[in-house]
Design a protein around this motif. Structure first.
Motif, PDB file in Angstrom:
ATOM      1  N   SER A  28       2.759  -6.112 -12.666  1.00 48.29           N
ATOM      2  CA  SER A  28       2.821  -5.702 -11.267  1.00 48.29           C
ATOM      3  C   SER A  28       1.723  -6.405 -10.487  1.00 48.29           C
ATOM      4  O   SER A  28       0.831  -7.034 -11.061  1.00 48.29           O
ATOM      5  CB  SER A  28       2.674  -4.179 -11.150  1.00 48.29           C
ATOM      6  OG  SER A  28       1.429  -3.767 -11.672  1.00 48.29           O
ATOM      7  N   ASP A  29       1.789  -6.286  -9.164  1.00 43.89           N
ATOM      8  CA  ASP A  29       0.812  -6.954  -8.301  1.00 43.89           C
ATOM      9  C   ASP A  29      -0.436  -6.119  -8.077  1.00 43.89           C
ATOM     10  O   ASP A  29      -1.389  -6.586  -7.450  1.00 43.89           O
ATOM     11  CB  ASP A  29       1.449  -7.260  -6.935  1.00 43.89           C
ATOM     12  CG  ASP A  29       2.643  -8.193  -7.071  1.00 43.89           C
ATOM     13  OD1 ASP A  29       2.586  -9.063  -7.950  1.00 43.89           O
ATOM     14  OD2 ASP A  29       3.620  -8.022  -6.315  1.00 43.89           O
ATOM     15  N   THR A  30      -0.429  -4.884  -8.552  1.00 41.33           N
ATOM     16  CA  THR A  30      -1.534  -3.970  -8.262  1.00 41.33           C
ATOM     17  C   THR A  30      -1.969  -3.250  -9.525  1.00 41.33           C
ATOM     18  O   THR A  30      -1.137  -2.784 -10.305  1.00 41.33           O
ATOM     19  CB  THR A  30      -1.103  -2.922  -7.213  1.00 41.33           C
ATOM     20  OG1 THR A  30      -0.509  -3.585  -6.108  1.00 41.33           O
ATOM     21  CG2 THR A  30      -2.289  -2.101  -6.760  1.00 41.33           C
ATOM     22  N   ARG A  32      -3.279 -10.001  -5.938  1.00 44.52           N
ATOM     23  CA  ARG A  32      -3.005 -11.196  -5.137  1.00 44.52           C
ATOM     24  C   ARG A  32      -4.183 -11.544  -4.248  1.00 44.52           C
ATOM     25  O   ARG A  32      -4.650 -12.684  -4.215  1.00 44.52           O
ATOM     26  CB  ARG A  32      -1.759 -10.992  -4.286  1.00 44.52           C
ATOM     27  CG  ARG A  32      -0.456 -10.989  -5.069  1.00 44.52           C
ATOM     28  CD  ARG A  32       0.722 -10.884  -4.116  1.00 44.52           C
ATOM     29  NE  ARG A  32       1.999 -10.789  -4.813  1.00 44.52           N
ATOM     30  CZ  ARG A  32       3.163 -10.617  -4.208  1.00 44.52           C
ATOM     31  NH1 ARG A  32       3.210 -10.536  -2.865  1.00 44.52           N
ATOM     32  NH2 ARG A  32       4.268 -10.534  -4.911  1.00 44.52           N
ATOM     33  N   ASP A  55      -5.991  -5.034  -5.654  1.00 48.82           N
ATOM     34  CA  ASP A  55      -4.888  -5.929  -5.292  1.00 48.82           C
ATOM     35  C   ASP A  55      -5.094  -7.255  -6.011  1.00 48.82           C
ATOM     36  O   ASP A  55      -6.056  -7.991  -5.746  1.00 48.82           O
ATOM     37  CB  ASP A  55      -4.880  -6.129  -3.775  1.00 48.82           C
ATOM     38  CG  ASP A  55      -3.655  -6.920  -3.305  1.00 48.82           C
ATOM     39  OD1 ASP A  55      -3.011  -7.574  -4.147  1.00 48.82           O
ATOM     40  OD2 ASP A  55      -3.348  -6.867  -2.101  1.00 48.82           O
ATOM     41  N   TYR A  67       2.713  -0.641  -9.482  1.00 48.36           N
ATOM     42  CA  TYR A  67       1.320  -0.697  -9.910  1.00 48.36           C
ATOM     43  C   TYR A  67       1.238  -0.342 -11.393  1.00 48.36           C
ATOM     44  O   TYR A  67       2.145   0.264 -11.973  1.00 48.36           O
ATOM     45  CB  TYR A  67       0.443   0.251  -9.095  1.00 48.36           C
ATOM     46  CG  TYR A  67       0.830   1.705  -9.177  1.00 48.36           C
ATOM     47  CD1 TYR A  67       0.265   2.548 -10.133  1.00 48.36           C
ATOM     48  CD2 TYR A  67       1.760   2.254  -8.291  1.00 48.36           C
ATOM     49  CE1 TYR A  67       0.616   3.886 -10.213  1.00 48.36           C
ATOM     50  CE2 TYR A  67       2.114   3.591  -8.365  1.00 48.36           C
ATOM     51  CZ  TYR A  67       1.535   4.399  -9.323  1.00 48.36           C
ATOM     52  OH  TYR A  67       1.892   5.725  -9.401  1.00 48.36           O
ATOM     53  N   ARG A  99       3.026  -3.586  -1.462  1.00 44.89           N
ATOM     54  CA  ARG A  99       3.364  -3.827  -2.856  1.00 44.89           C
ATOM     55  C   ARG A  99       4.408  -2.804  -3.310  1.00 44.89           C
ATOM     56  O   ARG A  99       4.571  -1.741  -2.713  1.00 44.89           O
ATOM     57  CB  ARG A  99       2.118  -3.716  -3.754  1.00 44.89           C
ATOM     58  CG  ARG A  99       0.988  -4.640  -3.297  1.00 44.89           C
ATOM     59  CD  ARG A  99       1.312  -6.095  -3.584  1.00 44.89           C
ATOM     60  NE  ARG A  99       0.185  -6.945  -3.208  1.00 44.89           N
ATOM     61  CZ  ARG A  99       0.152  -7.690  -2.121  1.00 44.89           C
ATOM     62  NH1 ARG A  99       1.187  -7.697  -1.292  1.00 44.89           N
ATOM     63  NH2 ARG A  99      -0.898  -8.438  -1.851  1.00 44.89           N
TER      64      ARG A  99
END
Length: 660
Positions: free
Chosen positions: A5-7, A41, A39, A104, A101
């Motif tokens: 995931s991005d988080t 990203r 985060d 997570y 987003r």
């Protein structure tokens, strides 16, 4: 560093007891949750969140107070675990959504907070954990991949990892400090070129032995006990005793060494009111219990995703159609008669056991509702079972004859004993005496009274003393596996309550127990021997016949008749004495270490005169009777075998061994 995931949500928790490397080892409840979003990203962090949790038991250890700085007054005002988890999920979801987003993943400093605390506690409180607690990133493992020379994963700590990468840590309140330092370390790892990370799924090649399980526990109960750890598919093997019944032990195989080690940390954690002992075991032990068997069993177990139920106590004449009719339309068996497996002896005779397959949990639950309902003239017991138990039961019954063949006795002189020593006398104090039992107390009440010490009782080691009317006298003797175990029971169970009475528990020896069971008395004045001088009540002299220990049965006493009709009369007389003795036993015991035989007339003279040739007893036939009414007495059995010269021994497992 990457994730699914991005988080990432950096997560920390503390309990009311041990924390750090011992987190979750003492079954104490959560009292603190701290988290912060990162985060991946943008490499930015969110707001630091802290929540206190109110445990069911409002008590903090001194170590916890010192480490966390929390007090009972503070946690009394907090929300319950269920409410705190809902707040966590709502807060994180809102913040992740604000960042744009969609998902997570939790990031923790070691798996203990997830596997050893959250999952077990939620299971005990019947809470459903949010989905995010079923996958997580272990920061220690990620650090070890990035810096393999920093040392093994198990030795890594947050301060040592920060020091290794020369990142200064922050000092703050417990929880806040850990999360802030984890975020600092995480951001440092993100800044370094690094390969893909692995997200762990909460789902072994390594094996443990769990001991002290409730007799009715199933594989699901064991999986619930090890909630948070990943048990390999088919990795629960329930152990059985010599009679094919569960003995309170199980072998469990986990997916890897790490999960096995965390399982060992649950040693003496509780399943209901019982604590469970957890020890290391080997793969060989597991294969011995759960190993494969015949093609018939392999075909039976080849159907996947089936619920297995064990039926016990079936009439020997019961057919597949009888069983299907007993289960009824509410619990259809998978593939009809193909979903039934009857357990048989090597000669093809039924044992009264069978295994049944059901396609879903609902059908299995409907079948379990028929527990102890009647089929024919017998009540049927139903239990949840496993594939390993099916294999173990079939292996046991198909490989071992019902009664072992006895070898020819050696031609040695027969020493004569002055009295029948039903129990091997010894000065070792490996027994306990229970005094003051309620007169309504049964064997089950005594086992419940013993609690966790039940596993230390020898087979057939419970003996209730009856009065002259054949009723319970309020006394009982229990043979333990060692003197140390007997001492422990006497210390912990003395004056413990059974129903509405307290029971006194004293340590004693086998010799003292034998005196009382044979009609003697044991009081503050010492031992008084049984009144064996009464002519009509004194049993005949018995001779001990030396038999190799390797061939002795551990299940029942082995008796043999004398070669003459006069000695037959003595044997029958002794049987009647057992029935009408005013100092009756309940029952005496199943002597498993010595064989006893009636001494023929003149045996005393033969023993005294060394030149005389001793007369050896001849072999009789052993017959085991099962399914007797529980109120059946010796008179009923003698009447059943009218016309035969027999000797009977009632054993505590309600089975009988005869010599005809």
């Amino acid at each position: 560093m990457a994730s699914h995931s991005d988080t990432l949500v950096v997560f920390f928790g503390a309990t009311a007891g041990a924390n750090g490397g011992k987190l979750g080892s003492d079954e104490r409840e959560l009292i603190l949750l701290v988290w912060q979003i990162v985060d991946l990203r943008e490499k930015q962090v969110g707001k630091l969140q802290r929540r206190l949790v109110k445990p069911d038991t409002l008590e903090l250890t001194d170590q916890c107070k010192e480490e966390t700085g929390l007090t009972v007054d503070e946690i009394c005002k907090a929300d319950s675990l269920d409410a705190a988890l809902q707040q966590f999920q709502q807060s994180v979801s809102a913040e992740v959504k604000a960042l744009g987003r969609s998902s997570y993943t939790l990031c923790v400093d070691g798996p203990l907070i997830i596997r050893q605390v959250l999952h077990p506690e939620a299971s005990k409180k019947n809470l459903v954990l949010p989905e995010c607690f079923y996958t997580f990133v272990d920061l220690k493992k990620e650090f070890h991949k990035c810096c393999p020379n920093a040392g093994p994963v198990k030795d890594l700590t947050l301060p040592s990892m920060l020091e290794y990468v020369c990142v200064p840590g922050v000092v703050d309140q417990v929880g806040l400090q850990e999360v802030k330092n984890m975020v600092l370390l995480l951001l440092h790892l993100l800044a370094e070129p690094y390969s893909d990370s692995k997200t762990e799924a909460v789902d072994s090649e390594t094996v443990i032995r769990a001991r002290g399980l409730p007799w009715q526990s199933s594989d699901q109960d064991i999986a619930r006990f090890f909630k948070g750890l990943n048990i390999a598919k088919g990795g629960v093997a329930l152990c059985l005793n010599a009679q094919g019944r569960r003995n309170g032990e199980a072998l469990v195989r986990f997916i890897n060494l790490e999960h096995r080690d965390m399982a060992l940390d649950r040693h003496k954690h509780h399943m209901g009111s019982r604590y469970i002992e957890v020890y290391k075991a080997t793969g060989e032990e597991f294969l011995k219990i759960a190993g494969g068997t015949s093609n018939e069993v392999a075909q039976f177990l080849s159907k996947e995703n089936q619920v297995i139920i064990r039926m016990r106590g079936l009439p020997f004449t019961a057919t597949a159609q009888d069983v299907l009719g007993f289960l009824g339309p509410d619990s259809p068996v998978t593939d009809g008669t193909e979903g039934l497996l009857f357990v048989k002896f090597p000669d093809g005779r039924p044992t009264g056991d069978a295994f049944v397959l059901f396609a879903c949990e609902e059908y299995a639950q409907n079948a379990l509702k028929k527990h102890k309902q009647i089929l024919g003239k017998r009540y049927i017991e139903l239990f949840r079972s496993t594939a390993a138990e099916v294999q173990q039961v079939l292996n046991r019954f198909m490989s071992t004859p019902l009664i072992s063949t006895l070898p020819t006795p050696p031609m040695v002189p027969v020493p004569v004993l002055a009295a029948p020593p039903f129990l091997p006398t010894a000065s070792t104090r490996d027994c306990v005496r229970l005094r003051g039992l309620p007169y309504t107390a049964a064997i089950e009440d005594i086992l419940d009274f013993m609690g966790e010490h039940t596993v230390d009782i020898k087979p057939h080691g419970v003996h209730m003393v009856l009065n002259q009317q054949g009723r319970p006298s309020g006394d009982a003797f229990i043979q333990m596996k060692s003197a140390d175990r007997a001492f422990m029971v006497a210390q912990k169970c003395h004056k413990k309550m059974m129903k509405d009475r307290y029971v006194e528990v004293f340590q004693c020896s086998t010799e003292e127990m034998s005196f009382v069971l044979m009609g003697g008395t044991l009081n503050r004045s010492g031992l008084s021997p049984p009144p064996c001088k009464l002519p009509c009540l004194s049993p005949p002299a018995y001779a001990a016949f030396p038999t190799p220990a390797a061939v002795l049965s551990t299940e029942a006493a082995l008796y043999q008749p004398p070669p003459s009709r006069a000695a037959d009369a003595l044997t029958l007389s002794f049987t009647l004495n057992l029935s009408f003795n005013p100092w009756p036993l309940s029952p005496p015991v199943s002597p498993s270490t010595v064989s006893y035989f009636a001494a023929p007339p003149g045996s005393v003279a033969a023993a005294v005169a060394p030149q005389a040739t001793p007369l050896l007893p001849q072999h009789g036939a052993l017959v085991r009777m099962q399914g007797l009414p529980y109120n059946a007495g010796v008179k009923d059995i003698l009447s059943f075998f009218q016309g035969y010269q027999v000797s009977v021994c009632l054993s505590f497992s309600f089975k009988l061994i005869w010599v005809c």
